[in-house]
Scaffold this motif. Sequence first.
Motif, mmCIF file in Angstrom:
data_model
loop_
_atom_site.group_PDB
_atom_site.id
_atom_site.type_symbol
_atom_site.label_atom_id
_atom_site.label_comp_id
_atom_site.label_asym_id
_atom_site.label_seq_id
_atom_site.Cartn_x
_atom_site.Cartn_y
_atom_site.Cartn_z
ATOM 1 N N THR A 122 53.976 82.930 44.838
ATOM 2 C CA THR A 122 55.038 81.933 45.031
ATOM 3 C C THR A 122 54.668 80.975 46.156
ATOM 4 O O THR A 122 54.838 79.755 46.022
ATOM 5 C CB THR A 122 56.369 82.630 45.348
ATOM 6 N N THR B 167 54.092 77.093 45.503
ATOM 7 C CA THR B 167 54.960 76.174 46.244
ATOM 8 C C THR B 167 54.122 75.189 47.050
ATOM 9 O O THR B 167 54.402 73.984 47.062
ATOM 10 C CB THR B 167 55.901 76.956 47.183
ATOM 11 N N GLN C 257 54.130 71.188 46.494
ATOM 12 C CA GLN C 257 54.439 70.278 47.594
ATOM 13 C C GLN C 257 53.303 69.284 47.816
ATOM 14 O O GLN C 257 53.546 68.096 48.053
ATOM 15 C CB GLN C 257 54.722 71.070 48.868
ATOM 16 N N GLN D 153 69.612 79.265 48.580
ATOM 17 C CA GLN D 153 68.449 79.329 47.693
ATOM 18 C C GLN D 153 67.702 77.998 47.681
ATOM 19 O O GLN D 153 67.196 77.566 46.661
ATOM 20 C CB GLN D 153 68.896 79.700 46.267
ATOM 21 N N ARG D 154 67.655 77.346 48.813
ATOM 22 C CA ARG D 154 67.097 76.002 48.905
ATOM 23 C C ARG D 154 65.630 75.946 48.477
ATOM 24 O O ARG D 154 65.230 75.054 47.735
ATOM 25 C CB ARG D 154 67.235 75.498 50.337
ATOM 26 N N THR D 155 64.804 76.880 48.928
ATOM 27 C CA THR D 155 63.370 76.834 48.627
ATOM 28 C C THR D 155 63.102 76.891 47.128
ATOM 29 O O THR D 155 62.363 76.055 46.611
ATOM 30 C CB THR D 155 62.645 77.972 49.367
ATOM 31 N N LEU E 5 64.210 73.544 45.632
ATOM 32 C CA LEU E 5 63.287 72.461 45.961
ATOM 33 C C LEU E 5 61.985 72.594 45.179
ATOM 34 O O LEU E 5 61.441 71.596 44.690
ATOM 35 C CB LEU E 5 63.002 72.439 47.468
ATOM 36 N N ALA E 6 61.490 73.829 45.050
ATOM 37 C CA ALA E 6 60.254 74.050 44.297
ATOM 38 C C ALA E 6 60.452 73.663 42.836
ATOM 39 O O ALA E 6 59.597 73.006 42.228
ATOM 40 C CB ALA E 6 59.819 75.508 44.410
#
Length: 189
Positions: free
Chosen positions: A95, A99, A103, A165-167, A170-171
């Motif tokens: 992960t 990620t 990014q 659960q932002r990450t 965003l991913a």
Amino acid sequence: MEQITEAEADAPAPVPEETIAGGEADLAEIKESAPMTDEPGTSIGTPTPEELREQVERTRDGLGQPVEALAGKAAAVARARGRTTAVRQQAVETTALVTGQIQAKARQAAHLVKDRTPDRVRDRAAQASGFLARAVLRAGQATAEKTPDPVLYNAGRAARAARAQRTPLLAAGAALAVFVLVRRGRGRR
């Protein structure tokens, strides 16, 4: 002090049932047996030393099997926990790697778009963005004033869950953006 009669002294001592692994048949044998002596068994029901050794060996075998089974189960549980930890660690590493790649691709795409966009268009986009932000703020305030409390409560819960659960969100958004940009780039070729 209580006195013991000769008949009571010759009677076999009671054996608790939980110490006997062979079941009721062995329990009956022990209860019916005469007192233990060094003399070989001559009367019916008196076990010889060899019979006693065999009985002890059967009891040991009977006790050893459950212990081995429990040890096997404990080893299986430990192996499963080890595998679970390894899989979890691998998932975390994968992960993080994905990620980071997403990014990097998103930054690369943003720089590419920024480099290819004229300054005049970027200025207008910034103005439109500011106008849009103010309009959204006004619409949000008007909606909040007219929205019933239970709906606001549930919306707040959903927003808190999304922030927690932002990450992953965003991913997923970055992956979608990269996918769309790649599709559009291939369509133009």
